[in-house]
Design a protein around this motif. Structure first.
Motif, PDB file in Angstrom:
ATOM      1  N   VAL A 101       0.870  -1.182   0.000  1.00 27.66           N
ATOM      2  CA  VAL A 101       0.000   0.000   0.000  1.00 27.66           C
ATOM      3  C   VAL A 101       0.904   1.229   0.000  1.00 27.66           C
ATOM      4  O   VAL A 101       1.749   1.373   0.884  1.00 27.66           O
ATOM      5  CB  VAL A 101      -0.927   0.051   1.229  1.00 27.66           C
ATOM      6  CG1 VAL A 101      -1.828   1.296   1.158  1.00 27.66           C
ATOM      7  CG2 VAL A 101      -1.756  -1.211   1.366  1.00 27.66           C
ATOM      8  N   LEU A 102       0.750   2.072  -1.004  1.00 19.21           N
ATOM      9  CA  LEU A 102       1.510   3.321  -1.085  1.00 19.21           C
ATOM     10  C   LEU A 102       0.546   4.470  -0.837  1.00 19.21           C
ATOM     11  O   LEU A 102      -0.492   4.559  -1.486  1.00 19.21           O
ATOM     12  CB  LEU A 102       2.146   3.432  -2.477  1.00 19.21           C
ATOM     13  CG  LEU A 102       2.829   4.743  -2.842  1.00 19.21           C
ATOM     14  CD1 LEU A 102       3.974   5.063  -1.887  1.00 19.21           C
ATOM     15  CD2 LEU A 102       3.353   4.672  -4.277  1.00 19.21           C
ATOM     16  N   VAL A 103       0.882   5.317   0.135  1.00 21.05           N
ATOM     17  CA  VAL A 103      -0.001   6.433   0.474  1.00 21.05           C
ATOM     18  C   VAL A 103       0.684   7.727   0.057  1.00 21.05           C
ATOM     19  O   VAL A 103       1.769   8.051   0.565  1.00 21.05           O
ATOM     20  CB  VAL A 103      -0.349   6.462   1.983  1.00 21.05           C
ATOM     21  CG1 VAL A 103      -1.530   7.392   2.234  1.00 21.05           C
ATOM     22  CG2 VAL A 103      -0.643   5.063   2.517  1.00 21.05           C
ATOM     23  N   ALA A 104       0.081   8.440  -0.886  1.00 25.74           N
ATOM     24  CA  ALA A 104       0.670   9.661  -1.426  1.00 25.74           C
ATOM     25  C   ALA A 104      -0.462  10.580  -1.875  1.00 25.74           C
ATOM     26  O   ALA A 104      -1.385  10.129  -2.559  1.00 25.74           O
ATOM     27  CB  ALA A 104       1.576   9.336  -2.612  1.00 25.74           C
ATOM     28  N   GLY A 142      -3.054  14.715   8.016  1.00 16.80           N
ATOM     29  CA  GLY A 142      -1.684  14.487   8.495  1.00 16.80           C
ATOM     30  C   GLY A 142      -0.641  14.952   7.491  1.00 16.80           C
ATOM     31  O   GLY A 142      -0.962  15.544   6.463  1.00 16.80           O
ATOM     32  N   PRO A 143       0.647  14.698   7.771  1.00 21.16           N
ATOM     33  CA  PRO A 143       1.722  15.147   6.888  1.00 21.16           C
ATOM     34  C   PRO A 143       1.659  14.522   5.495  1.00 21.16           C
ATOM     35  O   PRO A 143       2.017  15.173   4.506  1.00 21.16           O
ATOM     36  CB  PRO A 143       3.007  14.723   7.619  1.00 21.16           C
ATOM     37  CG  PRO A 143       2.607  13.979   8.832  1.00 21.16           C
ATOM     38  CD  PRO A 143       1.123  14.090   9.014  1.00 21.16           C
ATOM     39  N   VAL A 144       1.206  13.276   5.406  1.00 16.76           N
ATOM     40  CA  VAL A 144       1.085  12.657   4.074  1.00 16.76           C
ATOM     41  C   VAL A 144      -0.026  13.350   3.294  1.00 16.76           C
ATOM     42  O   VAL A 144       0.131  13.691   2.119  1.00 16.76           O
ATOM     43  CB  VAL A 144       0.829  11.132   4.190  1.00 16.76           C
ATOM     44  CG1 VAL A 144       0.586  10.526   2.810  1.00 16.76           C
ATOM     45  CG2 VAL A 144       2.015  10.437   4.863  1.00 16.76           C
ATOM     46  N   GLY A 145      -1.114  13.631   3.978  1.00 16.04           N
ATOM     47  CA  GLY A 145      -2.239  14.326   3.344  1.00 16.04           C
ATOM     48  C   GLY A 145      -1.889  15.738   2.926  1.00 16.04           C
ATOM     49  O   GLY A 145      -2.440  16.267   1.958  1.00 16.04           O
ATOM     50  N   ALA A 146      -0.961  16.363   3.659  1.00 17.52           N
ATOM     51  CA  ALA A 146      -0.528  17.718   3.337  1.00 17.52           C
ATOM     52  C   ALA A 146       0.524  17.717   2.230  1.00 17.52           C
ATOM     53  O   ALA A 146       1.035  18.770   1.848  1.00 17.52           O
ATOM     54  CB  ALA A 146       0.022  18.394   4.585  1.00 17.52           C
TER      55      ALA A 146
END
Ligand code: MG
Length: 163
Positions: A101-104, A142-146
């Motif tokens: 799973v890659l979250v970007a 969060g930071p990934v979402g930002a």
């Protein structure tokens, strides 16, 4: 090893910064920013290598690739994955399949899913159907979402090598 298989999990996160290439699963992805790291920062291959090491009972990539060692500066993360796989193979274990799973938040990676999964499969010596890649956003949270970081999770099954 008289087992049918051994499973391992890996997770990693890297900060996104200007002036770095973006490399995901060994694939260069056009984007204005890339992942900061001592190596090329490939969050997908780091999560995978940790999953391989975990399944083999060999610790984690921090044990094998000390971040302060200049010898590993800017190395391609495929080398890290290959080292992890070599450690497993020395124990008679080879990868059976991997799920990632890659979250970007951006860029949009959906169109590259198959390309990245195929590249990862090739790096692991697996057929294309043995590596599954999911890409998700963090829904702005969060930071990934930002858009300040990318995160990857991986599960790898190791199976006894054919003799
Ligand atoms: Mg890492």
């Amino acid at each position: 090893m008289s087992v049918h298989g051994r499973v391992g999990i890996g997770w990693d996160v890297h900060r996104l910064v200007e002036g770095r290439p973006l490399v995901l699963g060994g694939v260069k992805v056009p984007h204005g920013r890339g992942l900061l790291g001592h190596s090329d920062g490939d969050v997908v291959l780091h999560a995978l290598a940790d999953a391989v090491l975990g399944a083999a009972g060999l610790g984690d990539i921090g044990d094998q690739f000390a971040p302060e060692d200049p010898k590993f500066k800017d190395i391609e993360s495929s080398i890290i994955l290959h080292e992890a796989l070599a450690g497993a193979r020395a124990l008679g274990l080879v990868p059976g399949n991997a799920d990632i799973v890659l979250v970007a938040e951006e860029p949009r990676l959906g169109p590259l899913k198959k390309v990245i999964a195929s590249r990862v499969a090739a790096l692991m010596g697996l057929g294309p159907n043995a590596v599954n890649l999911k890409v998700k956003t963090a829904e702005g949270l969060g930071p990934v979402g930002a858009g300040e970081a990318m995160e990857a999770h991986a599960v790898v099954l190791l199976v006894p090598a054919a003799r």
